[in-house]
Design a protein around this motif. Structure first.
Motif, short mmCIF file in Angstrom:
data_model
loop_
_atom_site.label_atom_id
_atom_site.label_comp_id
_atom_site.label_asym_id
_atom_site.label_seq_id
_atom_site.Cartn_x
_atom_site.Cartn_y
_atom_site.Cartn_z
N ASP A 1 0.13 -11.52 -9.71
CA ASP A 1 0.39 -11.60 -11.50
C ASP A 1 -0.43 -10.61 -12.11
N ALA A 2 -1.59 -10.53 -11.80
CA ALA A 2 -2.42 -9.45 -12.63
C ALA A 2 -2.40 -8.18 -12.13
N SER A 3 -1.56 -7.76 -11.16
CA SER A 3 -1.49 -6.56 -10.65
C SER A 3 -0.06 -5.69 -10.95
N THR A 4 0.09 -4.36 -11.14
CA THR A 4 1.26 -3.65 -11.28
C THR A 4 1.89 -3.12 -10.10
N SER A 5 3.11 -3.28 -10.33
CA SER A 5 3.79 -2.87 -8.96
C SER A 5 3.85 -1.21 -8.85
N LYS A 6 3.69 -0.82 -7.81
CA LYS A 6 3.64 0.65 -7.51
C LYS A 6 5.28 1.08 -7.39
N ARG A 7 6.17 0.37 -7.12
CA ARG A 7 7.48 0.55 -7.38
C ARG A 7 8.06 1.09 -8.79
N ALA A 8 8.96 2.10 -8.91
CA ALA A 8 9.20 2.62 -10.15
C ALA A 8 9.78 1.72 -11.10
N ASP A 9 10.63 0.58 -10.64
CA ASP A 9 11.22 -0.23 -11.34
C ASP A 9 10.31 -1.40 -11.99
N GLY A 10 9.17 -1.51 -11.31
CA GLY A 10 8.18 -2.55 -11.79
C GLY A 10 8.43 -3.82 -10.77
N LYS A 11 9.32 -3.86 -9.97
CA LYS A 11 9.61 -5.08 -9.34
C LYS A 11 8.76 -5.37 -8.19
N LYS A 12 8.41 -6.65 -7.78
CA LYS A 12 7.37 -7.01 -6.79
C LYS A 12 8.11 -7.94 -5.53
N LEU A 13 7.16 -8.02 -4.66
CA LEU A 13 7.76 -8.62 -3.44
C LEU A 13 8.41 -10.12 -3.63
N THR A 14 7.82 -10.74 -4.61
CA THR A 14 8.17 -11.74 -5.13
C THR A 14 9.67 -12.00 -5.90
#
Length: 260
Positions: A151-164
């Motif tokens: 929750d406190a981290s920023t995704s490294k993926r361009a669209d901002g999506k995370k594993l969850t």
């Protein structure tokens, strides 16, 4: 309080967080047992130190066939630290788009499969894309993350999506933001991470419940067991039969690779 007792106290909190997820753990085990009973495999993936949880699932004592450990050395070989095959390269590669697709291109994936993807932050590109690709193939994905850290981290993926965002079920290791749990007087950065504690608890709870379900279904698993418990002869027999079953199951993942 000593720093040793501080770490143990925080680990007790992790145990409480895992315990509160019993119904979700049981759901993951239900999906995994259905896959194994169908003759297919549960794909287990983690990059970086999440590799530890992949190996915790299979193969080791107290474990059984039905799991496909996907471990890429380029993403997980940390021993040299620097130089060729060093940590800098591994950390770079786990954020290269498209690598997950090249890994999964090796397998004939089927909707009867399930997947377990482990990433403490849930923010690195390769594990995120692994989960996305599994879901695109109709495969249920269970994620193991550290929820507060994610929750406190920023995704490294361009669209901002995370594993969850690509998971059917999310399990939380219970570790804090940044993972490290102990503050040392005079040291401004914490030490001693906790996600390995929570991750191992989750993995082995899933394992135990999956074994129970398989046994109740009339297909008790072939468990890798120490000779000190069952005697040398039976231990060898269990190891050989478990490895043979793993090979048979794995062969099914290659049989139709690349065919329409």
């Amino acid at each position: 309080m000593s720093v040793i007792q501080d770490y143990l106290r925080r680990s007790q909190h992790i145990l409480d967080v895992v315990s509160a997820q019993e119904s979700a753990i049981a759901q993951a085990a239900q999906w995994f047992s259905e896959t194994i009973l169908a003759g297919r495999m549960v794909h287990v993936f983690g990059s970086g130190h999440s590799r530890i949880m992949v190996e915790e699932m299979w193969p080791r004592y107290g474990s059984f066939p039905g799991f496909n450990p996907i471990v890429e050395l380029s993403l997980t070989f940390h021993n040299l630290v620097v130089g060729a095959n060093g940590q800098r390269q591994a950390m770079f590669l786990e954020n290269v788009p498209g690598l997950a697709e090249r890994i999964l291109r090796n397998f004939d994936l089927q909707p009867a499969d399930t997947a377990l993807v482990i990433s403490s932050s849930g923010c690195n590109v390769v594990p995120i894309e692994m989960a996305e690709l599994f879901q695109q193939r109709g495969i249920r994905v269970v994620a193991v993350v550290t929820q507060e850290h994610s929750d406190a981290s920023t995704s490294k993926r361009a669209d901002g999506k995370k594993l969850t965002d690509f998971s059917d079920l999310v399990l939380d290791t219970g570790a804090p933001v940044g993972d490290a749990m102990v503050l040392i007087p005079g040291l401004d950065t914490p030490v001693s991470p906790g996600s390995t504690v929570g991750g191992a608890l989750l993995i082995n709870c899933i394992k135990a419940e999956t074994a129970r379900l398989l046994t109740e279904a009339g297909q008790p698993p072939k468990v890798l067991t120490a000779g000190a418990i069952v005697g040398t002869e039976r231990a060898v027999s269990l190891f050989e039969s478990a490895y043979d079953e793993h090979a048979r199951r794995l062969s099914g993942l290659y049989a139709n690779t690349g065919r329409p």
